[in-house]
Design an enzyme around this catalytic site. Structure first.
Site, PDB file in Angstrom:
ATOM      1  N   ASN A  65       0.850  -1.188   0.000  1.00 30.73           N
ATOM      2  CA  ASN A  65       0.000   0.000   0.000  1.00 30.73           C
ATOM      3  C   ASN A  65       0.894   1.249   0.000  1.00 30.73           C
ATOM      4  O   ASN A  65       1.732   1.414   0.894  1.00 30.73           O
ATOM      5  CB  ASN A  65      -0.889  -0.046   1.252  1.00 30.73           C
ATOM      6  CG  ASN A  65      -1.818   1.139   1.350  1.00 30.73           C
ATOM      7  OD1 ASN A  65      -1.413   2.271   1.135  1.00 30.73           O
ATOM      8  ND2 ASN A  65      -3.067   0.886   1.685  1.00 30.73           N
ATOM      9  N   ASP A 107      -0.125   4.493   0.014  1.00 26.27           N
ATOM     10  CA  ASP A 107      -0.815   5.731   0.440  1.00 26.27           C
ATOM     11  C   ASP A 107       0.137   6.716   1.118  1.00 26.27           C
ATOM     12  O   ASP A 107       0.051   7.934   0.904  1.00 26.27           O
ATOM     13  CB  ASP A 107      -1.932   5.406   1.442  1.00 26.27           C
ATOM     14  CG  ASP A 107      -3.084   4.650   0.818  1.00 26.27           C
ATOM     15  OD1 ASP A 107      -3.127   4.540  -0.415  1.00 26.27           O
ATOM     16  OD2 ASP A 107      -3.937   4.152   1.583  1.00 26.27           O
ATOM     17  N   HIS A 108       1.029   6.174   1.969  1.00 21.21           N
ATOM     18  CA  HIS A 108       1.829   7.096   2.787  1.00 21.21           C
ATOM     19  C   HIS A 108       3.006   7.723   2.035  1.00 21.21           C
ATOM     20  O   HIS A 108       3.605   8.678   2.519  1.00 21.21           O
ATOM     21  CB  HIS A 108       2.246   6.431   4.094  1.00 21.21           C
ATOM     22  CG  HIS A 108       1.021   6.171   4.930  1.00 21.21           C
ATOM     23  ND1 HIS A 108       0.145   7.180   5.254  1.00 21.21           N
ATOM     24  CD2 HIS A 108       0.488   5.030   5.418  1.00 21.21           C
ATOM     25  CE1 HIS A 108      -0.855   6.665   5.947  1.00 21.21           C
ATOM     26  NE2 HIS A 108      -0.687   5.365   6.055  1.00 21.21           N
ATOM     27  N   HIS A 110      -5.564   3.711  -1.635  1.00 22.05           N
ATOM     28  CA  HIS A 110      -6.905   4.031  -1.126  1.00 22.05           C
ATOM     29  C   HIS A 110      -7.275   5.434  -1.578  1.00 22.05           C
ATOM     30  O   HIS A 110      -6.687   6.417  -1.112  1.00 22.05           O
ATOM     31  CB  HIS A 110      -6.877   3.932   0.415  1.00 22.05           C
ATOM     32  CG  HIS A 110      -8.217   4.122   1.063  1.00 22.05           C
ATOM     33  ND1 HIS A 110      -8.407   3.948   2.408  1.00 22.05           N
ATOM     34  CD2 HIS A 110      -9.431   4.462   0.561  1.00 22.05           C
ATOM     35  CE1 HIS A 110      -9.685   4.174   2.704  1.00 22.05           C
ATOM     36  NE2 HIS A 110     -10.316   4.503   1.611  1.00 22.05           N
ATOM     37  N   ARG A 136      -9.484   8.033  -1.028  1.00 17.02           N
ATOM     38  CA  ARG A 136     -10.475   8.437  -0.014  1.00 17.02           C
ATOM     39  C   ARG A 136     -11.323   9.577  -0.548  1.00 17.02           C
ATOM     40  O   ARG A 136     -10.881  10.337  -1.418  1.00 17.02           O
ATOM     41  CB  ARG A 136      -9.769   8.880   1.271  1.00 17.02           C
ATOM     42  CG  ARG A 136      -9.002   7.787   1.971  1.00 17.02           C
ATOM     43  CD  ARG A 136      -8.439   8.286   3.288  1.00 17.02           C
ATOM     44  NE  ARG A 136      -9.484   8.411   4.280  1.00 17.02           N
ATOM     45  CZ  ARG A 136      -9.701   7.517   5.240  1.00 17.02           C
ATOM     46  NH1 ARG A 136      -8.940   6.471   5.373  1.00 17.02           N
ATOM     47  NH2 ARG A 136     -10.696   7.700   6.080  1.00 17.02           N
ATOM     48  N   ARG A 144      -7.027  12.700   0.914  1.00 14.73           N
ATOM     49  CA  ARG A 144      -5.954  13.196   1.798  1.00 14.73           C
ATOM     50  C   ARG A 144      -4.574  12.655   1.406  1.00 14.73           C
ATOM     51  O   ARG A 144      -3.581  13.260   1.745  1.00 14.73           O
ATOM     52  CB  ARG A 144      -6.245  12.847   3.259  1.00 14.73           C
ATOM     53  CG  ARG A 144      -6.174  11.386   3.580  1.00 14.73           C
ATOM     54  CD  ARG A 144      -6.309  11.134   5.060  1.00 14.73           C
ATOM     55  NE  ARG A 144      -7.668  11.327   5.525  1.00 14.73           N
ATOM     56  CZ  ARG A 144      -8.140  10.722   6.612  1.00 14.73           C
ATOM     57  NH1 ARG A 144      -7.378   9.934   7.321  1.00 14.73           N
ATOM     58  NH2 ARG A 144      -9.380  10.908   6.984  1.00 14.73           N
ATOM     59  N   GLU A 192      -8.444   0.505  -3.192  1.00 18.83           N
ATOM     60  CA  GLU A 192      -9.199   0.430  -1.946  1.00 18.83           C
ATOM     61  C   GLU A 192     -10.149   1.617  -1.927  1.00 18.83           C
ATOM     62  O   GLU A 192      -9.747   2.737  -2.241  1.00 18.83           O
ATOM     63  CB  GLU A 192      -8.188   0.517  -0.806  1.00 18.83           C
ATOM     64  CG  GLU A 192      -8.680  -0.027   0.500  1.00 18.83           C
ATOM     65  CD  GLU A 192      -7.611   0.154   1.567  1.00 18.83           C
ATOM     66  OE1 GLU A 192      -6.496  -0.353   1.386  1.00 18.83           O
ATOM     67  OE2 GLU A 192      -7.910   0.819   2.562  1.00 18.83           O
ATOM     68  N   THR A 215      -8.414   3.436   8.233  1.00 16.11           N
ATOM     69  CA  THR A 215      -9.635   2.631   8.250  1.00 16.11           C
ATOM     70  C   THR A 215      -9.813   1.983   9.619  1.00 16.11           C
ATOM     71  O   THR A 215      -8.902   1.333  10.122  1.00 16.11           O
ATOM     72  CB  THR A 215      -9.548   1.543   7.158  1.00 16.11           C
ATOM     73  OG1 THR A 215      -9.107   2.154   5.955  1.00 16.11           O
ATOM     74  CG2 THR A 215     -10.883   0.873   6.956  1.00 16.11           C
ATOM     75  N   GLU A 259     -10.872  -9.708   2.654  1.00 15.44           N
ATOM     76  CA  GLU A 259      -9.650  -9.298   3.347  1.00 15.44           C
ATOM     77  C   GLU A 259      -9.988  -9.237   4.832  1.00 15.44           C
ATOM     78  O   GLU A 259     -10.842  -8.444   5.257  1.00 15.44           O
ATOM     79  CB  GLU A 259      -9.148  -7.929   2.863  1.00 15.44           C
ATOM     80  CG  GLU A 259      -7.878  -7.526   3.614  1.00 15.44           C
ATOM     81  CD  GLU A 259      -7.250  -6.221   3.130  1.00 15.44           C
ATOM     82  OE1 GLU A 259      -7.471  -5.824   1.967  1.00 15.44           O
ATOM     83  OE2 GLU A 259      -6.526  -5.603   3.936  1.00 15.44           O
ATOM     84  N   HIS A 290      -3.951  -4.665   7.710  1.00 11.39           N
ATOM     85  CA  HIS A 290      -4.116  -3.555   8.641  1.00 11.39           C
ATOM     86  C   HIS A 290      -3.257  -3.764   9.880  1.00 11.39           C
ATOM     87  O   HIS A 290      -3.451  -4.706  10.634  1.00 11.39           O
ATOM     88  CB  HIS A 290      -5.567  -3.312   9.055  1.00 11.39           C
ATOM     89  CG  HIS A 290      -5.781  -1.848   9.354  1.00 11.39           C
ATOM     90  ND1 HIS A 290      -5.437  -1.289  10.550  1.00 11.39           N
ATOM     91  CD2 HIS A 290      -6.225  -0.847   8.565  1.00 11.39           C
ATOM     92  CE1 HIS A 290      -5.701   0.004  10.485  1.00 11.39           C
ATOM     93  NE2 HIS A 290      -6.168   0.296   9.300  1.00 11.39           N
ATOM     94  N   GLY A 291      -2.299  -2.882  10.033  1.00 10.21           N
ATOM     95  CA  GLY A 291      -1.448  -2.907  11.222  1.00 10.21           C
ATOM     96  C   GLY A 291      -0.387  -3.999  11.205  1.00 10.21           C
ATOM     97  O   GLY A 291       0.297  -4.205  12.208  1.00 10.21           O
TER      98      GLY A 291
HETATM   99  N1  PXP Z   1      -5.895  -3.190   4.200  1.00  9.65           N
HETATM  100  C1  PXP Z   1      -6.866  -2.253   4.314  1.00  9.65           C
HETATM  101  C2  PXP Z   1      -8.248  -2.627   3.903  1.00  9.65           C
HETATM  102  C3  PXP Z   1      -6.580  -0.963   4.791  1.00  9.65           C
HETATM  103  O1  PXP Z   1      -7.556  -0.056   4.926  1.00  9.65           O
HETATM  104  C4  PXP Z   1      -5.244  -0.646   5.099  1.00  9.65           C
HETATM  105  C5  PXP Z   1      -4.903   0.761   5.526  1.00  9.65           C
HETATM  106  O2  PXP Z   1      -5.026   1.618   4.449  1.00  9.65           O
HETATM  107  C6  PXP Z   1      -4.275  -1.634   4.946  1.00  9.65           C
HETATM  108  C7  PXP Z   1      -4.623  -2.909   4.517  1.00  9.65           C
HETATM  109  C8  PXP Z   1      -2.833  -1.364   5.248  1.00  9.65           C
HETATM  110  O3  PXP Z   1      -2.736  -1.093   6.605  1.00  9.65           O
HETATM  111  P1  PXP Z   1      -1.338  -0.597   7.190  1.00  9.65           P
HETATM  112  O4  PXP Z   1      -1.053   0.726   6.570  1.00  9.65           O
HETATM  113  O5  PXP Z   1      -1.602  -0.518   8.670  1.00  9.65           O
HETATM  114  O6  PXP Z   1      -0.323  -1.637   6.819  1.00  9.65           O
END
Ligand code: PXP
Length: 236
Positions: free
Chosen positions: A7, A9-10, A43, A45, A49, A70, A101, A151, A190-191
């Protein structure tokens, strides 16, 4: 073998902090793929952002591998997905005020709306994944409305310690097993990070994890290629 989807996004979060073009999320995506990731997740959004519309179109244009968009089930974003045609959309809940999320989708709240969404995506050749808690009711609804993938939300597991983490892991294992037996493809995210990833491999049928924050954080010190390779090593 459990695959890694990255991912990005960051990378966009850092870029947007100064309003310019650097660091470029598309460049990050190509480095991640070259290092062995099977796909890229972003993602889009509602508040834009981090990832912006132009990023999604650029990823679609430049990436030869899987693009996982996403998104929340909002009409504006659904129309963008129909236009971009990623290989996969992952449907997540979205609240404006959240930092990231929070929790899985509640498919029971409106199964027919989610079923319509699956049909719209399938009409464009796009697979659909629902981001849900490891809960049998949610998994069965996902199956009934035609989802291709679920997921599993790993956030509760990732935030817990000791017995609570073990309990959360057991829920993920049970959920994975139910989904796998129903013929759904199982992914998780996630996490997840370099410390909590190993026990996740016990989830039955798990084929892929989606990781963003921990991987991009590590990449600040090691570079993206090494951060991807380190995670793939742990997944093997
Ligand atoms: N999966 C989903 C559905 C998410 O919303 C996110 C966060 O954007 C992730 C995976 C990735 O999570 P993390 O950035 O905590 O690895």
């Amino acid at each position: 073998m459990i695959h890694l989807a990255v991912n990005i996004d960051h990378v966009a979060t850092v870029r947007n902090a100064r309003g310019g073009m650097q660091p470029d999320p598309i460049h990050a995506a190509t480095l991640a793929i070259d290092a062995g990731a099977v796909g890229i997740v972003c993602h889009l959004r509602e508040d834009r952002r981090h990832i912006r519309d132009a990023d999604v179109y650029a990823l679609r244009h430049d990436l030869l591998t899987k693009l996982d968009l996403e998104m929340a089930a909002h009409e504006e974003i659904i129309c963008i997905a129909e236009d971009v045609k990623p290989e996969l959309v992952t449907i997540v809940p979205e609240k404006r005020e959240e930092l990231t999320t929070e929790g899985g989708l509640n498919l029971a709240a409106d199964p027919s709306r989610f079923a319509d969404l699956v049909q719209r995506m399938h009409a464009h050749g796009i697979d659909v994944s629902f981001f849900i808690e490891p809960n049998s009711k949610q998994i069965e609804i996902a199956k009934n409305i035609g989802a291709d993938i679920i997921e599993l939300h790993t956030g509760t597991y990732a935030e817990a310690t000791g017995a609570k983490a073990e309990e959360a892991l057991n829920h993920l294992i049970t959920g994975g097993s139910i989904a796998h037996e129903l013929g759904l493809k199982v992914t998780a995210g996630h996490g997840l990070d370099y410390h909590n990833i190993i026990p996740i491999k016990a989830i039955p049928g798990l084929v892929e994890v989606s990781i963003g924050h921990a991987l991009i954080s590590r990449a600040l010190f090691t570079g993206i290629s090494q951060a991807v390779k380190d995670m793939i090593f742990l997944l093997q």
